[in-house]
Design a protein around this motif. Structure first.
Motif, mmCIF file in Angstrom:
data_model
loop_
_atom_site.group_PDB
_atom_site.id
_atom_site.type_symbol
_atom_site.label_atom_id
_atom_site.label_comp_id
_atom_site.label_asym_id
_atom_site.label_seq_id
_atom_site.Cartn_x
_atom_site.Cartn_y
_atom_site.Cartn_z
ATOM 1 N N ASN A 452 -8.888 42.824 -30.367
ATOM 2 C CA ASN A 452 -8.023 42.955 -29.305
ATOM 3 C C ASN A 452 -7.990 41.694 -28.673
ATOM 4 O O ASN A 452 -7.265 40.959 -28.254
ATOM 5 N N CYS A 453 -9.387 41.091 -28.580
ATOM 6 C CA CYS A 453 -9.348 39.682 -27.934
ATOM 7 C C CYS A 453 -8.843 38.546 -28.989
ATOM 8 O O CYS A 453 -8.077 37.892 -28.413
ATOM 9 N N VAL A 454 -8.886 38.663 -30.185
ATOM 10 C CA VAL A 454 -8.436 37.741 -31.021
ATOM 11 C C VAL A 454 -6.656 37.837 -30.919
ATOM 12 O O VAL A 454 -6.061 36.878 -30.822
ATOM 13 N N ASN A 455 -6.405 39.020 -31.025
ATOM 14 C CA ASN A 455 -4.919 39.463 -30.743
ATOM 15 C C ASN A 455 -4.397 38.754 -29.554
ATOM 16 O O ASN A 455 -3.248 38.208 -29.535
ATOM 17 N N LEU A 456 -5.041 38.835 -28.433
ATOM 18 C CA LEU A 456 -4.719 38.394 -27.223
ATOM 19 C C LEU A 456 -4.282 36.625 -27.433
ATOM 20 O O LEU A 456 -3.322 36.210 -26.815
ATOM 21 N N TRP A 457 -5.418 35.990 -27.823
ATOM 22 C CA TRP A 457 -5.149 34.485 -28.143
ATOM 23 C C TRP A 457 -4.080 34.335 -29.365
ATOM 24 O O TRP A 457 -3.478 32.891 -28.889
ATOM 25 N N VAL A 458 -4.061 34.965 -30.030
ATOM 26 C CA VAL A 458 -2.792 34.993 -30.969
ATOM 27 C C VAL A 458 -1.500 34.769 -30.248
ATOM 28 O O VAL A 458 -0.608 34.038 -30.315
ATOM 29 N N ARG A 459 -1.379 35.862 -29.585
ATOM 30 C CA ARG A 459 -0.075 36.015 -28.650
ATOM 31 C C ARG A 459 0.069 34.984 -27.625
ATOM 32 O O ARG A 459 1.276 34.418 -27.393
ATOM 33 N N PHE A 460 -1.158 34.516 -27.199
ATOM 34 C CA PHE A 460 -1.072 33.345 -26.013
ATOM 35 C C PHE A 460 -0.563 31.887 -26.832
ATOM 36 O O PHE A 460 0.314 31.266 -26.345
ATOM 37 N N LEU A 461 -1.020 31.969 -27.983
ATOM 38 C CA LEU A 461 -0.546 30.814 -28.967
ATOM 39 C C LEU A 461 0.978 30.837 -29.377
ATOM 40 O O LEU A 461 1.706 29.844 -29.398
ATOM 41 N N CYS A 462 1.210 32.016 -29.483
ATOM 42 C CA CYS A 462 2.963 32.098 -29.924
ATOM 43 C C CYS A 462 3.661 32.008 -28.945
ATOM 44 O O CYS A 462 4.730 31.316 -29.039
ATOM 45 N N CYS A 463 3.194 32.257 -27.423
ATOM 46 C CA CYS A 463 4.311 31.914 -26.474
ATOM 47 C C CYS A 463 4.184 30.239 -26.062
ATOM 48 O O CYS A 463 5.168 29.865 -25.433
ATOM 49 N N ASN A 464 2.993 29.665 -26.224
ATOM 50 C CA ASN A 464 2.872 28.159 -25.907
ATOM 51 C C ASN A 464 2.760 27.080 -26.645
ATOM 52 O O ASN A 464 2.621 26.018 -26.369
ATOM 53 N N TYR A 465 2.779 27.728 -28.002
ATOM 54 C CA TYR A 465 2.566 26.594 -29.031
ATOM 55 C C TYR A 465 3.338 25.622 -29.074
ATOM 56 O O TYR A 465 3.087 24.124 -29.398
ATOM 57 N N LYS A 466 4.714 25.871 -28.974
ATOM 58 C CA LYS A 466 5.828 24.578 -29.196
ATOM 59 C C LYS A 466 5.747 23.849 -28.199
ATOM 60 O O LYS A 466 6.172 22.741 -28.292
ATOM 61 N N ASP A 467 5.443 24.261 -26.682
ATOM 62 C CA ASP A 467 5.409 23.468 -25.378
ATOM 63 C C ASP A 467 4.215 22.611 -25.386
ATOM 64 O O ASP A 467 4.343 21.803 -24.532
ATOM 65 N N TYR A 468 3.145 22.894 -25.842
ATOM 66 C CA TYR A 468 1.913 22.349 -25.421
ATOM 67 C C TYR A 468 0.903 21.943 -26.844
ATOM 68 O O TYR A 468 1.381 22.754 -27.838
ATOM 69 N N ASN A 469 0.012 21.013 -26.715
ATOM 70 C CA ASN A 469 -0.772 20.708 -27.683
ATOM 71 C C ASN A 469 -1.900 21.876 -27.675
ATOM 72 O O ASN A 469 -2.800 21.474 -26.992
ATOM 73 N N LEU A 470 -1.865 22.822 -28.560
ATOM 74 C CA LEU A 470 -2.665 23.664 -28.586
ATOM 75 C C LEU A 470 -3.454 23.798 -30.007
ATOM 76 O O LEU A 470 -3.903 24.936 -30.468
ATOM 77 N N ASN A 471 -3.499 22.553 -30.773
ATOM 78 C CA ASN A 471 -3.951 22.843 -32.064
ATOM 79 C C ASN A 471 -5.415 23.013 -32.334
ATOM 80 O O ASN A 471 -5.971 23.846 -33.102
ATOM 81 N N PRO A 472 -6.356 22.629 -31.178
ATOM 82 C CA PRO A 472 -7.773 22.922 -31.346
ATOM 83 C C PRO A 472 -8.005 24.512 -31.151
ATOM 84 O O PRO A 472 -8.822 25.009 -31.967
ATOM 85 N N LEU A 473 -7.202 25.128 -30.186
ATOM 86 C CA LEU A 473 -7.413 26.400 -30.313
ATOM 87 C C LEU A 473 -6.881 27.219 -31.446
ATOM 88 O O LEU A 473 -7.305 28.264 -31.918
ATOM 89 N N PHE A 474 -5.683 26.566 -31.821
ATOM 90 C CA PHE A 474 -4.909 27.224 -32.783
ATOM 91 C C PHE A 474 -5.824 27.288 -34.182
ATOM 92 O O PHE A 474 -6.063 28.391 -34.768
ATOM 93 N N TYR A 475 -6.454 26.399 -34.704
ATOM 94 C CA TYR A 475 -7.316 26.249 -35.697
ATOM 95 C C TYR A 475 -8.725 27.206 -35.680
ATOM 96 O O TYR A 475 -9.265 27.695 -36.771
ATOM 97 N N GLN A 476 -9.150 27.286 -34.611
ATOM 98 C CA GLN A 476 -10.276 28.128 -34.150
ATOM 99 C C GLN A 476 -10.034 29.661 -34.405
ATOM 100 O O GLN A 476 -10.658 30.462 -35.035
ATOM 101 N N VAL A 477 -8.735 29.973 -33.748
ATOM 102 C CA VAL A 477 -8.401 31.290 -33.936
ATOM 103 C C VAL A 477 -8.142 31.629 -35.347
ATOM 104 O O VAL A 477 -8.461 32.537 -35.963
ATOM 105 N N LEU A 478 -7.373 30.683 -35.875
ATOM 106 C CA LEU A 478 -7.168 30.899 -37.569
ATOM 107 C C LEU A 478 -8.523 30.980 -38.237
ATOM 108 O O LEU A 478 -8.561 31.968 -39.276
#
Length: 675
Positions: A452-478
């Motif tokens: 559920n912790c992983v799923n939380l940050w996936v949903r956070f990325l989905c809501c904010n990825y297009k508007d902010y530079n979240l690439n470091p977090l994106f690849y860590q979650v992936l």
């Protein structure tokens, strides 16, 4: 040489050692919803009576034990704040004007009490008295029937009385000092006169006409007693209420009108902010209002701490929400308010949780100094609430996750730092498990808190990825998702795989990146032939509350049906995302081969039709894209032309788009929605 502790000994140590017990008590006290007394209306609605029993094996119990250890590694540290330090100079009572009107019972109407309906507490008292009388009658009959038992009972009763008298004599000296304190406190009571409906109505009218009326102090003192009603029943202040209507009259008026009253006294508008409130603290207008405001805020928090009825709690939160900016004058009081709000947010009641979160979000928005505290407490509360997942609380956990994403989206940059820290902890746990492959380390990942912790940050990325530079977090979650999928192969972990594939689908949608999802799914779809006896057995399977299944469940027909239908839903979502892309024929080639093999291997007749339908729809869309590609002249290296290929996808009229919509619609009623 010392022997290694056995499994039972280790489990006993985890549950009963002082350090473990202390941690468990802390978690329970902080996050468990306050239970009502004597079966009140605030009782937990998710009782065990309506829930079918599920199989729990040793591995599941070990997972629960690992969850207790895991929360210490994932939660954010919280700063200890002195609660109510800003209100410590207030003794709770305000000096009253002796000229304020009081009306006696006769003036209020002698027959009024008889007309008031008996409340639930009185009815419960009557029922208890009847039960006591029945028990006394039974005991009397037993004593008359058995004289020896009567003599035995009389002997032990005399010994008990002698022991109590000895105990009372030892504590008499200590009680004398406490009585002195109580006498001094009683002397500070503004009044012990009975409060009648006519008295309260008169005070309310005076305060409504003129907020500076002396009756305001009387009302706030009455509000203080009402907020503590039932806590100290022997206190003189608890005997001031003529009837229950007086109690509700005080509570409803003060909560409904206090915000307007204090704004009128301070001469501030409805859109006042924290800066204006802090600037006024040194002004002459603030000094006479300060003790009144302290009394109101302090007693309101006391009321929130004592109430157990969810509807009344929602009402109090709604009224206090209008006065949130006033809490900015007392920072430690804001901290106590947040502590109460997060307990109510995690309670499980839908309306109460929503009311509490709306107030939490407003506190974070209006009081920037509280944002860090809100983010920390929200994350830790979410972790504690997701320790165990079942059919009853999946919707509530999903609600908590959405709330947390919304709260963290208030300040994405600050929240991203916390997210990177959290995902770093998840990565460390994953690396340790991949290195050792020990059961204890693997259970920390095959765990609801972790997933559920992983799923939380996936949903956070989905809501904010297009508007902010979240690439470091994106690849860590992936990296975490792929590592967990690699660590748990096999059909037993298919529910976990489905959740991970769903996360990859969401990340692919928000980033427009392609991930080989079918390869992560088909290696788990390996079934044996189901016998006639196993085909007739009915076993309820719900993947939304499972991470892995028992070995006996692998042989059931219902499990295999659930696996294939869930896989079809996830694959349909994957194909629907790329159904208009120029590379769809290449994307679908290998999955089509695997789907055809699955269709041939499946021995359950009811699965042939949905699998065949998916194959036909993918083939149809593949032929459609190939026909469109034959008439274009651009090269695959022309990225702009590739991105503009088939712009009519926004119309949603393609065959595969309609197919995916029907699959998603049919999937929901069966309760198989992936987390």
């Amino acid at each position: 040489m010392a022997k290694k502790l056995g499994k039972k000994a280790r489990k006993f140590a985890r549950k009963n050692l002082q350090s473990a017990a202390k941690r468990n008590r802390k978690i329970r006290n902080q996050f468990n919803h306050r239970r009502p007394r004597r079966g009140g209306s605030g009782a937990r609605e998710d009782g065990d009576d309506d829930v079918p029993q599920q199989r729990v094996d040793d591995a599941t119990m070990a997972t629960h034990d690992a969850a207790d250890a895991l929360i210490d590694g994932l939660e954010f540290p919280e700063d200890d704040i002195e609660i109510d330090a800003d209100l410590s100079d207030s003794n709770g009572y305000l000096s009253e004007d002796p000229g304020c009107p009081y009306y006696s019972d006769s003036e209020d109407g002698e027959d009024f009490i008889d007309s008031i309906p008996q409340d639930g507490l009185d009815r419960q008292n009557d029922e208890m008295n009847l039960d006591i009388k029945k028990q006394k009658k039974k005991l009397k009959k037993l004593l008359d029937k058995d004289p020896e038992f009567a003599n035995f009972l009389e002997k032990w009763q005399s010994e008990l009385e002698s022991y109590r008298s000895k105990e009372d004599s030892e504590e008499e000296d200590g009680m004398d000092s406490m009585d002195d304190d109580d006498d001094s406190n009683d002397a500070n009571f503004p009044n012990t006169k009975i409060l009648t409906t006519k008295t309260i109505s008169e005070w309310c009218q005076l305060v409504s006409k003129e907020p500076k009326s002396p009756a305001l102090r009387n009302l706030l003192n009455a509000f203080r007693d009402a907020c503590r009603y039932g806590v100290h029943s022997d206190s003189p202040s608890m005997q001031r209420f003529q009837c229950t209507r007086v109690f509700y009259q005080i509570i409803s008026f003060v909560l409904s009108e206090s915000d307007n009253i204090f704004r009128a006294l301070l001469e501030i508008s409805d859109d006042a902010n924290k800066g204006q409130i802090m600037n006024m603290r040194n002004s002459k207008k603030w000094q006479p209002v300060d003790p009144l405001l302290k009394s109101y805020l302090r007693n309101s928090l006391e009321l929130l701490s004592q109430l157990t009825d969810n509807k009344i709690l929602s009402f109090v939160l709604t009224r206090l929400r209008a006065s949130l900016v006033l809490f900015s004058a007392y920072p430690s009081t804001s901290s106590r308010l947040l502590k109460i709000l997060f307990r109510l947010w995690a309670s499980g009641d839908q309306s109460l949780s929503l009311s509490a979160f709306l107030m939490i979000r407003e506190v974070a928005a209006l009081l920037p100094d509280c944002l860090d505290l809100c983010l920390t407490k929200a994350y830790n509360t979410y972790l504690a609430s997701t320790k165990l997942v079942n059919d009853r609380n999946t919707k509530h956990i999903d609600f908590l996750m959405n709330c947390l994403v919304e709260l963290y989206s208030l300040d994405v940059q600050k929240s991203c730092e916390r997210a990177v820290t959290s995902v770093g902890q998840l990565n460390a746990i994953l690396r340790q498990a991949s290195k050792t492959k020990e059961k204890e380390d693997l259970r920390k990942i095959d765990n609801w808190q972790y997933i559920n912790c992983v799923n939380l940050w996936v949903r956070f990325l989905c809501c904010n990825y297009k508007d902010y530079n979240l690439n470091p977090l994106f690849y860590q979650v992936l990296q975490v998702i792929r590592g967990v999928a690699h660590l748990f192969p096999g059909t037993r972990y298919l529910p976990l795989r489905l959740k991970l594939v769903q996360m990859l689908n969401e990340l692919s949608t928000c980033s427009q990146m392609f991930f080989p999802i079918p390869s992560s799914l088909f290696d788990c779809l390996e079934f044996r032939e189901v016998s006639q006896k196993e085909q007739t057995q009915k076993t309820k399977v719900n993947f939304s509350s499972l991470l892995k299944v028992s070995k006996s469940l692998l042989k059931s027909r219902d499990f295999q049906e659930e696996c294939v239908l869930s896989a079809i839903q996830v694959l349909s979502a994957h194909f629907a995302q790329w159904s208009y892309h120029v590379s769809f024929p290449e994307v679908a080639t290998i999955p089509l081969i695997l789907l055809k093999r699955l269709h041939e291997q499946t021995t359950i007749e009811s699965l042939h039709r949905p699998v065949k339908r998916l194959i036909d729809q993918v083939n149809e869309n593949k032929d459609f894209i190939e026909r469109k590609r034959e008439v274009v002249s651009f090269s695959p290296n022309d990225k702009a032309s590739v991105d503009s290929f088939l712009q009519e996808k926004s119309s949603g009229n393609a065959s595969f788009t309609r197919f995916y919509a029907s699959v998603a619609e049919n999937h929901q009623p069966r309760g198989r929605k992936a987390l």
